[in-house]
Design an enzyme around this catalytic site. Sequence first.
Site, PDB file in Angstrom:
ATOM      1  CB  SER A 257       4.147  -0.330   5.335  1.00 55.74           C
ATOM      2  OG  SER A 257       4.426  -1.091   6.472  1.00 55.74           O
ATOM      3  CG  ASP A 475      -1.132  -6.183   5.715  1.00 60.77           C
ATOM      4  OD1 ASP A 475      -0.130  -6.548   6.351  1.00 60.77           O
ATOM      5  OD2 ASP A 475      -1.115  -5.261   4.885  1.00 60.77           O
ATOM      6  CG  HIS A 505       2.868  -5.635   4.236  1.00 61.63           C
ATOM      7  ND1 HIS A 505       1.962  -5.050   5.096  1.00 61.63           N
ATOM      8  CD2 HIS A 505       3.932  -4.789   4.208  1.00 61.63           C
ATOM      9  CE1 HIS A 505       2.456  -3.930   5.570  1.00 61.63           C
ATOM     10  NE2 HIS A 505       3.642  -3.741   5.041  1.00 61.63           N
TER      11      HIS A 505
END
Length: 536
Positions: A257, A475, A505
């Site tokens: 991320s 995602d 995610h």
Amino acid sequence: MRLFARWTARWVGRRAARWTALGAATALLVTGCGDGSSSDGKGGDGGKAKDPARPSATAPDGGAAPASAPPSSLTSQKPDWGRCRSTEGAPAPGDDWQCATLKVPLDWARPDGETIGLALIRSKAKAKGEDRIGSLLFNFGGPGGSGVSTMPSYASTVSSLHERYDLVSWDPRGVGAQGGVRCRGDKEIQAAEAVDSTPDDAAEERAFLKDASDFAQGCRKAAGKKTAHVSTTDTARDMDLMRQVLGDDELHYFGISYGTELGGVYAHLFPKHVGRVVLDAVVDPTADTVGHAKNQAKGFQLALDNYLRSTGQDPRRGSEKIAALLKRIDSEPLPTSSGRTLTQTLAVTGIVVPLYSEAAWPSLTSALKSAYQGDGSELLRLADAYNDRDTDGHYGTSTHAQRLISCLDDRQRPTVEETKRLLPEFERISPVFGSFLGWDTAGWCHDWPVAGQFDTPEVSAAGSAPILLVGNTGDPATPYEGARRMADELGRGVGVLLTWKGEGHGAYGSGSGCVDSAVNGYLLNGRTPKDGTVCS
């Protein structure tokens, strides 16, 4: 990083626990903060930072200050590894784990000056001698996620890598139990939950911006000089010092991320020191403040559409029904079994949480059913887990750190007037999430005491070893297109894209043997997958 980008933070860092322990899982949300900028989008006050946290030096383009090499007193330091203590929200890990403190310059433009301490954690590789590759650093996202508290719970996910790597993580500047910044108290945080993050009139706009200003001033007082020295660039430089202190010639790194943006910035600054680097759930480095918000509006709406289809609902009608529910809650918050009320902002947070993992979709079905019946308890529990609120009403500080870091990074700060002009587009992109993301662009860094460093991060890395990017087509928080753009920005022969046609995610450790095998082969044996490989 904006409203739902904050929602990319620590959630993925607790993937090891998955959905068996939602109460222990954490991620990030705080309502926005504002228009402290000129209409040119370059930031207010002519781009100058306000005291007391004025940066000591600024690059000609408004970016990070130029840095000198760290002195030998820092590169030769020997961390005093010892038994780890419990951290906020996490018990002390077992004997396999060691903790220490790394000294880094407060200001990388003055590396011989004042230092601060960063908390480190490691577990040594199982293999010895030549079979050991080195240290593998992890950043789990945010910005604001604690690597020290997350790393032990993630170790089972990367057990194959642990054979030949020391697993290492750390709490970046402003993050965690040792150096974390608390910008407001628990009672103030709970009171702020009543502030409407999608203002409907002038009075609500004033309250929205006042709350943002109050938060900014609280951060300024709590962080002091550190306010101007917690940027992604500062942390990337810390990583290279960490590499040297750990005794590695090259940096081996796994970023998730926001950790992918950090990895890209590191590769730009130190391309010759890049070893085996994996970036999973990739942030789009070409998107500015508004671009990130639009990307995430698309990403979360896509995930919601997929969820609705899985329950046999038409995505358009299902989204309209949820949007209508949120509108009713805006007018009249729902009661809950805790005695607190579910506000519109808390409701949308609770809806976002299960979209991070397809395995969690049933919890969204149950929570929405209860909310339609007038009970907000389940959505509130989801939101509290996401907001790092425990049963005693105590909140963690990750959201505070995230704001400190992202507002020092981000130079573009739309005004309320600019945001209002953008709202129709946001609402077309997503009837459920669009208005929240749109307003957040005006709110997140409103009245911030330090000017931002860049519109978009520089990640070009000519001369770097190949970097493996893992993009997930489903995602919600870091849409797949960001991985493609990161590959392009890193440069020809550097960015290698691996695609997974999945949901949730991130990709590694999410159930794809194809993804896990490719990543493990790259990190353990140096086998770089062919660019464009697809795992379905």
